[in-house]
Motif scaffolding. Structure first.
Motif, short mmCIF file in Angstrom:
data_model
loop_
_atom_site.label_atom_id
_atom_site.label_comp_id
_atom_site.label_asym_id
_atom_site.label_seq_id
_atom_site.Cartn_x
_atom_site.Cartn_y
_atom_site.Cartn_z
N PRO A 28 -5.60 2.23 4.41
CA PRO A 28 -4.48 3.09 4.74
C PRO A 28 -3.21 2.75 4.01
O PRO A 28 -3.14 1.79 3.25
N ALA A 29 -2.18 3.55 4.33
CA ALA A 29 -0.93 3.43 3.59
C ALA A 29 -0.21 2.13 3.83
O ALA A 29 0.71 1.79 3.10
N SER A 30 -0.57 1.35 4.87
CA SER A 30 0.13 0.12 5.16
C SER A 30 -0.19 -0.98 4.15
O SER A 30 0.50 -1.99 4.10
N ALA A 31 -1.25 -0.84 3.37
CA ALA A 31 -1.61 -1.85 2.39
C ALA A 31 -1.36 -1.28 0.99
O ALA A 31 -1.65 -0.13 0.72
N ALA A 32 -0.81 -2.12 0.10
CA ALA A 32 -0.53 -1.67 -1.26
C ALA A 32 -1.81 -1.59 -2.08
O ALA A 32 -1.97 -0.71 -2.90
N ALA A 33 -2.72 -2.53 -1.85
CA ALA A 33 -3.94 -2.57 -2.64
C ALA A 33 -5.06 -3.22 -1.85
O ALA A 33 -4.82 -4.03 -0.95
N PHE A 34 -6.28 -2.87 -2.20
CA PHE A 34 -7.44 -3.37 -1.48
C PHE A 34 -8.61 -3.48 -2.44
O PHE A 34 -8.75 -2.67 -3.36
N ARG A 35 -9.43 -4.51 -2.23
CA ARG A 35 -10.60 -4.72 -3.09
C ARG A 35 -11.84 -4.88 -2.22
O ARG A 35 -11.81 -5.59 -1.20
N SER A 36 -12.94 -4.23 -2.62
CA SER A 36 -14.19 -4.35 -1.87
C SER A 36 -15.36 -4.46 -2.83
O SER A 36 -15.32 -3.96 -3.95
N GLU A 37 -16.40 -5.16 -2.37
CA GLU A 37 -17.62 -5.32 -3.14
C GLU A 37 -18.82 -5.01 -2.24
O GLU A 37 -18.82 -5.37 -1.06
N PHE A 57 -2.30 2.56 -2.61
CA PHE A 57 -1.68 3.53 -1.73
C PHE A 57 -0.17 3.57 -1.90
O PHE A 57 0.47 2.56 -2.17
N ASP A 58 0.37 4.76 -1.72
CA ASP A 58 1.81 4.97 -1.76
C ASP A 58 2.13 6.02 -0.70
O ASP A 58 1.94 7.22 -0.92
N GLY A 59 2.60 5.57 0.47
CA GLY A 59 2.78 6.47 1.59
C GLY A 59 1.43 7.01 2.02
O GLY A 59 0.49 6.25 2.24
N ASN A 60 1.30 8.32 2.12
CA ASN A 60 0.02 8.93 2.49
C ASN A 60 -0.89 9.17 1.29
O ASN A 60 -2.01 9.65 1.45
N ARG A 61 -0.43 8.89 0.10
CA ARG A 61 -1.23 9.09 -1.09
C ARG A 61 -2.23 7.95 -1.27
O ARG A 61 -1.95 6.80 -0.92
N PHE A 62 -3.40 8.26 -1.82
CA PHE A 62 -4.39 7.22 -2.10
C PHE A 62 -5.07 7.47 -3.45
O PHE A 62 -5.14 8.60 -3.94
N VAL A 71 -16.41 5.89 -10.77
CA VAL A 71 -15.98 7.01 -9.93
C VAL A 71 -14.52 6.80 -9.55
O VAL A 71 -14.07 5.67 -9.35
N THR A 72 -13.77 7.90 -9.48
CA THR A 72 -12.37 7.86 -9.08
C THR A 72 -12.07 9.06 -8.19
O THR A 72 -12.53 10.18 -8.46
N ALA A 73 -11.30 8.83 -7.14
CA ALA A 73 -10.86 9.91 -6.26
C ALA A 73 -9.39 9.72 -5.94
O ALA A 73 -8.94 8.59 -5.73
N ARG A 74 -8.65 10.83 -5.90
CA ARG A 74 -7.23 10.79 -5.54
C ARG A 74 -6.95 11.88 -4.52
O ARG A 74 -7.57 12.94 -4.53
N GLY A 75 -5.98 11.61 -3.65
CA GLY A 75 -5.62 12.61 -2.66
C GLY A 75 -4.59 12.07 -1.69
O GLY A 75 -3.84 11.14 -2.00
N ARG A 76 -4.56 12.66 -0.49
CA ARG A 76 -3.62 12.23 0.54
C ARG A 76 -4.27 12.36 1.91
O ARG A 76 -5.27 13.06 2.07
N PHE A 77 -3.70 11.65 2.87
CA PHE A 77 -4.17 11.75 4.24
C PHE A 77 -3.50 12.91 4.95
O PHE A 77 -2.31 13.16 4.76
N ALA A 78 -4.25 13.60 5.80
CA ALA A 78 -3.71 14.68 6.62
C ALA A 78 -4.52 14.74 7.90
O ALA A 78 -5.70 15.06 7.88
N GLY A 79 -3.91 14.37 9.02
CA GLY A 79 -4.62 14.35 10.28
C GLY A 79 -5.68 13.27 10.29
O GLY A 79 -5.45 12.13 9.88
N ALA A 80 -6.88 13.62 10.76
CA ALA A 80 -7.95 12.64 10.92
C ALA A 80 -8.72 12.37 9.64
O ALA A 80 -9.59 11.51 9.61
N GLY A 81 -8.43 13.09 8.57
CA GLY A 81 -9.21 12.90 7.36
C GLY A 81 -8.39 13.09 6.11
O GLY A 81 -7.19 13.39 6.15
N PRO A 82 -9.03 12.93 4.95
CA PRO A 82 -8.34 13.04 3.67
C PRO A 82 -8.33 14.47 3.13
O PRO A 82 -9.21 15.27 3.45
#
Length: 263
Positions: free
Chosen positions: A24-33, A52-57, A79-90
């Motif tokens: 979510p928007a509270s973290a600047a960056a995240f890494r997963s494997e 993340f930047d605000g609601n943007r991801f 793979v790359t995806a960009r968008g924003r959060f709105a309600g319960a989903g992206p």
């Protein structure tokens, strides 16, 4: 064994796991494997980074063959995806994936506007289909996400993560994943230790597939799919940490090996 990668691809789409898992928007960056395994043997590995930047991801990741799977054609993709959060989903803006297996290359790009698909580009173009092909209609491409953005779930509690339908489009197939609550329990891995919620998932093909295709019919009618989600901090966003998908060749397991914030 030659059909493993086709099954993995289909399984990951069915489990809404064809991509990485974001934060979510509270973290600047995240890494997963993650690892993908079959009969207890690792056949693929994936790495993802999210910003993340605000609601943007933005989520970017890569996947490649590993272990015994390397005796077949070298397989890798991004793979790359960009968008924003709105309600319960992206609400995705765009989704791009590049896939290479041996000397075969494929690229898919999907554009979105207001939650609806606005553009689809497949390179090379999709093959002409027969009369038994279920065509994708314009109505099928409304209020949908790509498989990567579809892994982002906002919920007030762990119990509310399930009890929803995720509508996905990967550039060719349009499918739903119906999630129902199963249980809660502890999970521990590098970067996260706490509670996870497990959902039973039912795969429902909508369009963009061949009627009577054995793999599709198995996923629809016989496959047992379970996905475990873990919360990210206290923001109310949940992300998958484990999934098991029954396929014709056996159970595919996708499991997080690292799930951590980046300083």
């Amino acid at each position: 064994m030659a059909g493993i990668f086709q099954a993995v691809s289909m399984a990951m789409a069915a489990a809404a796991l064809s991509g990485g898992f974001a934060v979510p928007a509270s973290a600047a960056a995240f890494r997963s494997e993650y690892t993908v395994s079959y009969l207890g043997l690792t056949i693929a590995r994936s790495h993802f980074e999210s910003t993340f930047d605000g609601n943007r991801f933005k989520v970017s990741g890569s996947m490649s063959s590993a272990g015994i799977a390397q005796i077949f054609d070298d397989t890798k993709g991004t793979v790359t995806a960009r968008g924003r959060f709105a309600g319960a989903g992206p609400l995705p803006d765009d989704f791009v994936t590049n896939y290479t297996s041996g000397d075969k290359k494929k690229k898919t790009q999907i554009g979105f506007a207001g939650g609806n698909v606005s553009k689809v580009v497949n390179i090379p173009p999709l093959k002409k289909r027969g009369r038994d092909w279920v065509k994708v209609a314009d109505a099928d491409l409304r209020a949908v996400t790509d498989p990567l953005s579809g892994t982002l779930i906002r919920a007030d509690s762990a119990e509310k993560v399930c009890g929803r339908t995720v509508k996905m489009f990967d550039g060719e197939m349009r499918a739903n994943l119906v999630l129902d609550y199963v249980s809660k329990g502890p999970v521990s891995l590098p970067g996260y230790s706490g509670e996870a919620v497990t959902c039973r998932a039912r795969f429902v093909p909508v369009a963009g597939y061949k009627k009577g295709h054995r793999s599709i019919e198995y996923l629809k009618n016989r496959s047992k799919i379970a996905i475990s989600f873990a919360p990210i901090g206290t923001t109310g966003v949940y992300a998958p940490v484990r999934a098991t998908v029954g396929t014709q060749i056996g159970t595919i397991t996708i499991e997080a090996r690292k799930f951590e914030a980046v300083n």
